[in-house]
Design a protein around this motif. Structure first.
Motif, PDB file in Angstrom:
ATOM      1  N   PRO A   1       0.678  -1.162   0.141  1.00 39.48           N
ATOM      2  CA  PRO A   1      -0.088   0.024  -0.060  1.00 39.48           C
ATOM      3  C   PRO A   1       0.776   1.072  -0.056  1.00 39.48           C
ATOM      4  O   PRO A   1       1.870   1.168   0.628  1.00 39.48           O
ATOM      5  CB  PRO A   1      -0.779  -0.085   1.389  1.00 39.48           C
ATOM      6  N   PRO A   2       0.362   2.218  -0.864  1.00 35.16           N
ATOM      7  CA  PRO A   2       1.397   3.543  -0.638  1.00 35.16           C
ATOM      8  C   PRO A   2       1.414   4.176   0.746  1.00 35.16           C
ATOM      9  O   PRO A   2       0.446   4.138   1.386  1.00 35.16           O
ATOM     10  CB  PRO A   2       0.592   4.220  -1.652  1.00 35.16           C
ATOM     11  N   LYS A   3       2.658   4.566   1.122  1.00 33.04           N
ATOM     12  CA  LYS A   3       3.023   4.970   2.347  1.00 33.04           C
ATOM     13  C   LYS A   3       2.972   6.636   2.244  1.00 33.04           C
ATOM     14  O   LYS A   3       3.736   6.978   1.316  1.00 33.04           O
ATOM     15  CB  LYS A   3       4.207   4.453   2.928  1.00 33.04           C
ATOM     16  N   MET A   4       2.133   7.298   2.948  1.00 32.97           N
ATOM     17  CA  MET A   4       2.066   8.700   3.111  1.00 32.97           C
ATOM     18  C   MET A   4       2.881   9.305   4.303  1.00 32.97           C
ATOM     19  O   MET A   4       2.561   8.595   5.428  1.00 32.97           O
ATOM     20  CB  MET A   4       0.688   9.285   2.982  1.00 32.97           C
ATOM     21  N   ALA A   5       3.467  10.175   4.220  1.00 29.33           N
ATOM     22  CA  ALA A   5       4.112  11.036   5.170  1.00 29.33           C
ATOM     23  C   ALA A   5       3.784  12.565   5.069  1.00 29.33           C
ATOM     24  O   ALA A   5       4.331  13.016   3.883  1.00 29.33           O
ATOM     25  CB  ALA A   5       5.682  10.758   5.537  1.00 29.33           C
ATOM     26  N   GLU A   6       3.206  13.003   5.839  1.00 32.73           N
ATOM     27  CA  GLU A   6       2.832  14.321   5.772  1.00 32.73           C
ATOM     28  C   GLU A   6       1.876  14.754   4.145  1.00 32.73           C
ATOM     29  O   GLU A   6       2.378  15.621   3.774  1.00 32.73           O
ATOM     30  CB  GLU A   6       4.132  15.364   6.072  1.00 32.73           C
ATOM     31  N   GLY A   7       1.392  13.789   3.911  1.00 27.71           N
ATOM     32  CA  GLY A   7       0.760  14.223   2.820  1.00 27.71           C
ATOM     33  C   GLY A   7       1.506  14.129   1.356  1.00 27.71           C
ATOM     34  O   GLY A   7       0.904  14.062   0.385  1.00 27.71           O
ATOM     35  N   VAL A   8       2.783  13.595   1.628  1.00 26.23           N
ATOM     36  CA  VAL A   8       3.542  13.364   0.363  1.00 26.23           C
ATOM     37  C   VAL A   8       4.004  12.050   0.099  1.00 26.23           C
ATOM     38  O   VAL A   8       4.256  11.442   1.163  1.00 26.23           O
ATOM     39  CB  VAL A   8       4.796  14.270   0.554  1.00 26.23           C
ATOM     40  N   GLN A   9       3.873  11.823  -1.081  1.00 26.35           N
ATOM     41  CA  GLN A   9       4.492  10.301  -1.298  1.00 26.35           C
ATOM     42  C   GLN A   9       5.915   9.953  -0.990  1.00 26.35           C
ATOM     43  O   GLN A   9       6.676  10.848  -1.468  1.00 26.35           O
ATOM     44  CB  GLN A   9       3.927   9.708  -2.641  1.00 26.35           C
ATOM     45  N   VAL A  10       5.834   9.028  -0.041  1.00 14.99           N
ATOM     46  CA  VAL A  10       7.534   8.668   0.185  1.00 14.99           C
ATOM     47  C   VAL A  10       8.162   8.023  -1.095  1.00 14.99           C
ATOM     48  O   VAL A  10       7.459   7.107  -1.583  1.00 14.99           O
ATOM     49  CB  VAL A  10       7.579   7.808   1.470  1.00 14.99           C
TER      50      VAL A  10
END
Lengths: 226, 214
Positions: free
Chosen positions: A174-183
């Motif tokens: 699954p896509p990992k998101m950090a602070e709304g930005v794709q890592v």
């Protein structure tokens, strides 16, 4: 180098292929799916060898495809440990040498599996071996006269022994998101790597070992002529 | 997809080479027929077909073509003996190697690499001197004679260009001549007797193939 693997799969045949004999349609479909693909813990699939068993084609509700359950044999590239292989040098860097057999090029010789003493020449971008030398440090080795060095150049044909193989299954997940930005994902690993060695008598560039024999043969010929 | 046996048998380079070459001539023949049919249809005034509608008789998949061409290129390189080998030569060589008590893997490598110098044999056979002593020269002679048996004039495209060779038929004959000795015979036997009975989920349910609905 090559092995046969028995696989089982369910194959859908498009109605436009119904005119062809079923076995040919199945093989074409299987080749389309598997050829040039790495199967985890199996190896690199080359092509279908033959069909072992195929069930009746069945039609499912919802599409016009014929679905077959098929057991088939696949030609797979999977050299076994300790097998000797002829390959070509694709590139070299400080960490080792990358090899290629044309259809597969995730083969590496790590620096530890190079004949000792050896060093990487950054000017030539190639590793070299100093036969019968006592030197051990890279610095000393790089100060030696060029004529004594046995270079392993790019494109050279080498005989290598397979030491190990690694499979990596890097599913994206699954896509990992950090602070709304794709890592950003880390660099992709090749799904199948073969680790080879040339740290042994008789291994390494084929020319190293042919050379002496050929010189001997030529001497012999010359003497015969004389 | 399910892996029933990831290593059912070993294949020699030559077997793979012949299989791929058949596949290639087959592709070329199909491409030719496809072009011919297209021309005929155009001449007859038929509307052009929807492209990609017949995958089977049009272009084979790109992946297959790539791996096929590259593998043929590698196997027919002059540093490998594969192109100079024949089925007769190989089965002769395997017979000649029988008395030396080599393992199957070692025999396979002798066939694949056709060593002509002692140093090559050293790499392939473990503890060569202890096991064979002076007899390694004999092995090298056997290899030489097996290669000499082979006519070196087999072009990359053999003459059977127009014939169709479904791999199923051809491969059986290759296996019976080579595989019996070369590959694991016991595994081959196991494979032949293996009954793939379909008693998984959905067996007996007409029309149901337990496919995921996607």
């Amino acid at each position: 180098m090559f092995v046969l693997s028995i696989l089982k799969d369910t194959v859908a045949i498009h109605p436009s292929d119904f005119g062809a004999p079923a076995d040919q349609a199945l093989i074409a479909e299987l080749n389309k799916k598997y050829a040039n693909r790495v199967l985890h813990d199996v190896g690199l699939c080359i092509c279908v060898f033959d069909l072992s068993e195929a069930g009746e084609g069945k039609v499912r509700y919802g599409d016009g495809f014929l679905w077959y359950k098929v057991v088939f044999r696949m030609v797979v590239f999977r050299p076994f440990t300790s097998e000797v292989i002829i390959a070509k040098v694709k590139s070299s860097d400080e960490d080792g040498i990358r090899l290629s057999v044309g259809f597969f090029d995730d083969m590496y010789i790590p620096a530890a599996y190079l004949p000792q003493p050896t060093a990487f020449d950054p000017n030539e971008r190639a590793h070299f071996w100093l036969p019968d030398s006592e030197l051990t440090s890279t610095h000393d080795l790089l100060n030696t006269p060029l004529t004594e060095r046995m270079y392993i150049d790019q494109g050279e044909v080498v005989r290598v022994r397979v030491e190990a193989d690694d499979f990596f299954d890097d599913e994206p997940g699954p896509p990992k998101m950090a602070e709304g930005v794709q890592v950003q994902r880390e660099a992709k690993r090749a799904p199948y790597n073969v680790i080879c060695s040339i740290a042994e008598q008789g291994l390494g560039p084929v020319a190293w070992w042919n050379g002496s024999a050929q010189e001997g043969a030529e001497d012999g010929d010359a003497m015969d002529e004389g | 997809m399910e892996v029933l046996n990831s290593r059912a048998a070993l294949l020699s380079n030559y077997e793979v080479f012949t299989l791929l070459r058949e596949l290639e001539t087959d592709h070329l023949a199909r491409a030719k027929t496809a072009v011919r049919i297209k021309k005929e249809e155009e001449a007859a005034g038929h509307p052009p077909r929807h492209p990609g509608s017949d995958t089977l008789f049009g272009e084979p998949s790109e992946n297959l073509r790539t791996v096929e061409v590259e593998a043929i290129q590698y196997l027919s390189a002059d540093y490998l003996p594969t192109q100079r080998q024949t089925p007769e030569g190989i089965s002769q060589l395997v017979q000649d190697l029988a008395p030396y008590e080599l393992t199957k893997a070692e025999k396979l490598q002798v066939v694949n690499l056709a060593p002509t110098m002692p140093v090559e044999l050293y790499v392939i056979v473990e503890e060569l001197e202890d096991r064979l002593g002076d007899r390694m020269e004999e092995i090298l002679t056997h290899v030489q004679s097996a290669l000499a048996l082979s006519p070196a004039t087999i072009g990359p495209t053999s003459s059977n260009g127009n014939e169709r060779h479904p791999p199923a038929i051809n491969s059986d004959s290759t296996v019976s001549t080579l595989g019996g000795e070369l590959a694991y015979p016991e595994d081959e036997a196991y494979h032949e007797e293996f009954v793939f009975d379909d008693v998984g989920e959905g067996a007996g349910v007409e029309g149901d193939l337990d496919m995921e609905d996607d």
